[in-house]
Design a protein around this motif. Structure first.
Motif, PDB file in Angstrom:
ATOM      1  N   ASN B   9      -5.085   2.023   4.508  1.00 15.32           N
ATOM      2  CA  ASN B   9      -4.107   1.313   4.125  1.00 15.32           C
ATOM      3  C   ASN B   9      -2.656   1.625   3.989  1.00 15.32           C
ATOM      4  N   GLN B  10      -2.502   3.162   3.717  1.00 11.02           N
ATOM      5  CA  GLN B  10      -1.157   3.601   3.682  1.00 11.02           C
ATOM      6  C   GLN B  10      -0.618   3.333   4.832  1.00 11.02           C
ATOM      7  N   GLU B  11      -1.308   3.444   6.088  1.00 15.41           N
ATOM      8  CA  GLU B  11      -0.693   3.349   7.454  1.00 15.41           C
ATOM      9  C   GLU B  11       0.011   1.907   7.432  1.00 15.41           C
ATOM     10  N   THR B  12      -0.992   1.019   6.936  1.00 12.37           N
ATOM     11  CA  THR B  12      -0.374  -0.440   7.041  1.00 12.37           C
ATOM     12  C   THR B  12       0.694  -0.848   6.338  1.00 12.37           C
ATOM     13  N   LEU B  14       2.973   1.572   5.441  1.00 12.02           N
ATOM     14  CA  LEU B  14       4.221   2.137   6.035  1.00 12.02           C
ATOM     15  C   LEU B  14       4.625   1.240   7.031  1.00 12.02           C
ATOM     16  N   LEU B  15       3.932   0.607   7.848  1.00 11.86           N
ATOM     17  CA  LEU B  15       4.330  -0.229   9.139  1.00 11.86           C
ATOM     18  C   LEU B  15       4.872  -1.455   8.519  1.00 11.86           C
ATOM     19  N   SER B  16       4.558  -1.862   7.387  1.00 14.45           N
ATOM     20  CA  SER B  16       4.977  -3.228   6.718  1.00 14.45           C
ATOM     21  C   SER B  16       6.451  -3.181   6.049  1.00 14.45           C
ATOM     22  N   ILE B  17       7.027  -1.773   6.125  1.00 11.30           N
ATOM     23  CA  ILE B  17       8.492  -1.468   5.520  1.00 11.30           C
ATOM     24  C   ILE B  17       9.368  -2.167   6.761  1.00 11.30           C
ATOM     25  N   PRO B  18      10.549  -2.866   6.462  1.00 17.35           N
ATOM     26  CA  PRO B  18      11.252  -3.627   7.208  1.00 17.35           C
ATOM     27  C   PRO B  18      12.045  -2.481   7.988  1.00 17.35           C
ATOM     28  N   GLU B  19      12.339  -2.886   9.059  1.00 19.94           N
ATOM     29  CA  GLU B  19      12.879  -1.837  10.225  1.00 19.94           C
ATOM     30  C   GLU B  19      14.125  -1.171   9.623  1.00 19.94           C
TER      31      GLU B  19
END
Lengths: 321, 387
Positions: B9-12, B14-19
């Motif tokens: 969950n954490q990984e996803t 992190l990935l969902s934070i806008p660039e």
């Protein structure tokens, strides 16, 4: 083992011989003679020196002394007790000094072992810190300061005698009352012994308790008391036995201060007196005796190492490595 | 099981934070290199030493005592041997009196003396010059313990003698600090001399360990070791003129054997190591190997040894002074002062401060140096630490 002891005894004899030679030469070369006294005229002095053979060359005197030594004759006192054999003169003070040393050693070792064990069994608690404090004070406070404190305490609480009371069956003074009169000197010497022994005991006991055989003993189901008396204490005592020898020598040679302070007529007091009046043969005899005790004790200690702890190999000069 | 899901969950997340919320940071050079400044052996040791609060306190006390022993005699109005006043009879054996502390009841210039009723009347104190603090009886005679306000009694209330005066009306403050500096000097000289002899002797024996040279040197050492130090000292003092340096030499001559043995053992261990072999391969001479490669490796042990040799030299000197050989009264060390006080006060409780003050300074000094030595040993050579 026998070869090692033989080697050591030879070395010991050589050491003593060298010490004797050096002492003899030094004592003869130092300026002044027993008869350097303004009241003694030059002629009288020459006669006196001739009488005692002090006018001969040093080498001749040395050979004469060597001959006497071979018959266990330490020469004669010239000043302190006129014409009295040194051998007899030294005997009594030596007995007193040894008595003093032995009692202090016995007392100090018992207290030291007790305190050290107490500290090791209560690590980082009161008794442990108490032990550390005693040990630090033991090495930092000179013995004459301790003697002074004892003397002052004695002034406030006069419960023990202060004047030395020589044992003399003829006058009805028993050995016990002599020892009683030595209470303060004994106590002053004991303090240092307690400090050293308790420190050793603590270190050893802690080390022993960390060893596998204690774990095994516990695993076998022995209770704490059995482990302590049967296993821990015995093994921790080994090094204590080996420090006791040098300690006794240190007590005997180091009792100078205490002897002077409390007026105990021991060997050290005699030595100082003989140096001051230049009674050469007494000085020589006393110092030789000191050296002999030192060397012999060292030999016994080294042999004792091998006997109590077979892990220490004596052969092959392991002492040097 | 749940942990794995959380991590996923954490990984996803992190990935969902806008660039655009990220900025690029330049990586700082070599990732393999050391990031911190390397610290040397000495810095590390000093850090360990200063973490040890006992050693720090001991060091502070030593510094204070040393500085005072240098400065106090200079600033003092009184000389080492001179009387503090013309009227020397009156100024003899005055108790200690310090300006501020006197209001607290210590160092207040009072002496506790013992009188019978009759002898007290004979002295003729004014009412405010004494106070009866207790009674006791000895040999069936009643005695009074009387606190005497000595400075008031003698009409010298404007004078202050910090540690009091001795039987010859000399200022104890000046004498004690002068004595401290003498004791310290003897300690330092003795330590330097015995380390010097010990390192040279032990170094040579150890470097040539196993050869004939070593064998002969060790035999000599064993013979010397067999002589009790008290014998050496007695004999030396018949020859040497009393003075600071001769005493230091005499004490060092009994103390260097321990240093030599230790250095030899260390050298035996070190000389077979690779860096010595390397130096020899590169053509270094014996002297160069000893001085440049071996000695630097035993400096820590040498310092520890020296730090223990100072207090033992001070102790020895005091011991010698006590048995009456050693320094004379013109250069009194603490030991001489103590000995002097013992003979002049004759163990009288009233004047016991004359004895207690130098004894206390000596004991504190010895205690501090010993504790600092322990700290140094733990800091410089942690292997030598015993639990």
């Amino acid at each position: 083992m026998a070869r090692y002891i033989g080697k050591r005894v030879l070395q010991m004899a050589l050491t003593l011989f060298l010490i004797m030679t050096v002492l003899f030469i030094l004592l003869k070369v130092t300026p002044g003679s027993p008869f350097t006294n303004p009241r003694i005229s030059a002629e009288t002095r020459a006669i006196l020196e001739a009488k005692y053979g002090l006018d001969k060359p040093i080498l001749v005197q040395y050979v004469i002394y060597l001959g006497k030594l071979a018959q266990f004759d330490f020469g004669e006192s010239i000043i302190i007790i006129k014409n009295f054999p040194v051998t007899k003169m030294i005997f009594e003070p030596l007995a007193i000094t040894i008595r003093l040393g032995l009692i202090a050693l016995a007392l100090g070792t018992s207290i030291g072992i007790f305190l050290g064990a107490l500290a090791a069994l209560n690590r980082n608690k009161f008794w442990d810190h108490f032990n550390t404090i005693i040990a630090v004070i033991g090495v930092s406070v000179p013995s004459f300061v301790i003697a002074t404190i004892l003397l002052l305490l004695r002034k406030e609480f006069p419960i023990v005698p202060i004047i030395f009371n020589k044992a003399d069956p003829a006058k009805g003074i028993s050995l016990l009352s002599e020892i009683h009169s030595m209470t303060l000197p004994i106590l002053s010497l004991t303090f240092g012994v307690v400090a050293t022994i308790s420190r050793y005991m603590r270190t050893e006991l802690v080390e022993v308790y960390n060893s596998d055989y204690i774990l095994l003993a516990r695993a076998k189901g022995l209770n704490k008391r059995q482990v302590f008396t049967k296993h821990a204490l015995r093994n921790a005592l080994i090094p204590i036995i080996t420090v006791m020898g040098p300690m006794l020598v240190a007590l005997i040679t180091g009792s100078t201060v205490v002897e002077r302070f409390f007026g105990v007529p021991g060997l050290a007091l005699l030595t100082i007196k003989s140096i001051n009046v230049k009674d050469t043969f007494v000085t020589l005899g006393a110092e030789l005796l000191y050296s002999a005790m030192f060397v012999v004790t060292m030999l016994f200690v080294d042999i004792a190492y091998g006997i109590v702890d077979p892990r220490i190999r004596l052969i092959g000069g392991s002492k040097n490595d | 099981m749940t942990n794995k899901i959380d991590a996923a969950n954490q990984e996803t997340d992190l990935l969902s934070i806008p660039e655009e919320l990220f900025t690029f940071e330049k990586s700082s050079g070599d990732a393999e290199g050391l990031t911190n400044k390397p610290i040397s052996f000495w810095q590390d040791s000093m850090r360990r030493l200063f973490k040890n609060y006992v050693a720090v306190i001991a060091l502070t006390i030593i510094a204070i005592l040393t500085l005072t022993s240098i400065i106090a005699p200079m600033l003092s109005n009184y000389s080492l041997t001179g009387r503090v006043d013309e009227d020397y009879y009156k100024f003899a054996q005055l108790p200690a009196r310090v300006p501020v502390l006197e209001n607290l009841g210590i160092f207040d210039g009072t002496l506790v003396k013992e009188y019978t009723e009759a002898s007290l009347a004979e002295v003729g104190y004014a009412p405010d010059e004494y106070k009866v603090v207790g009674t006791f009886s000895r040999n069936r005679i009643e005695y009074l313990r009387v606190k005497e306000y000595t400075y008031k009694y003698l009409d010298i209330e404007d004078r202050y003698f910090i540690f009091g005066t001795d039987i010859l009306s000399r200022d104890i403050w000046t004498r004690v600090w002068y004595g401290t500096s003498i004791s310290l000097l003897i300690g330092f000289y003795a330590a330097i001399i015995d380390v010097l002899i010990g390192v040279i002797y032990g170094g040579v024996a150890g470097y040539f360990g196993g050869t004939k040279i070593d064998d002969v040197m060790m035999r000599i050492l064993e013979v010397l070791y067999g002589i009790p130090s008290i014998v050496i000292l007695f004999v030396l003092f018949m020859f040497l003129q009393p003075g600071i340096v001769p005493i230091a030499i005499a004490i060092a001559l009994t103390g260097w054997i321990g240093v030599a043995r230790m250095i030899r053992a260390q050298f035996l261990k070190l000389r077979d190591q690779e860096f010595v072999l390397a130096a020899r391969t590169l053509g270094a001479s014996d002297v160069r190997i000893i001085v440049k490669h071996l000695i630097p490796n035993v400096v820590a042990q040498i310092i520890v040894m020296a730090s223990f040799s100072i207090p033992s030299a001070i102790f020895y000197e005091a011991f010698l002074a006590f048995i009456g050989i050693g320094l004379d009264l013109s250069k009194p060390s603490l030991g001489v002062l103590i000995n002097d006080a013992i003979s002049s006060t004759q163990g009288a409780m009233t004047y016991v401060y004359q004895l207690v003050i130098p004894s206390l300074v000596l004991s504190i000094l010895m205690l501090s140096i010993n504790l600092l030595g322990n700290g140094l040993r733990d800091a410089l050579d942690p292997r030598m630490r015993n639990n």
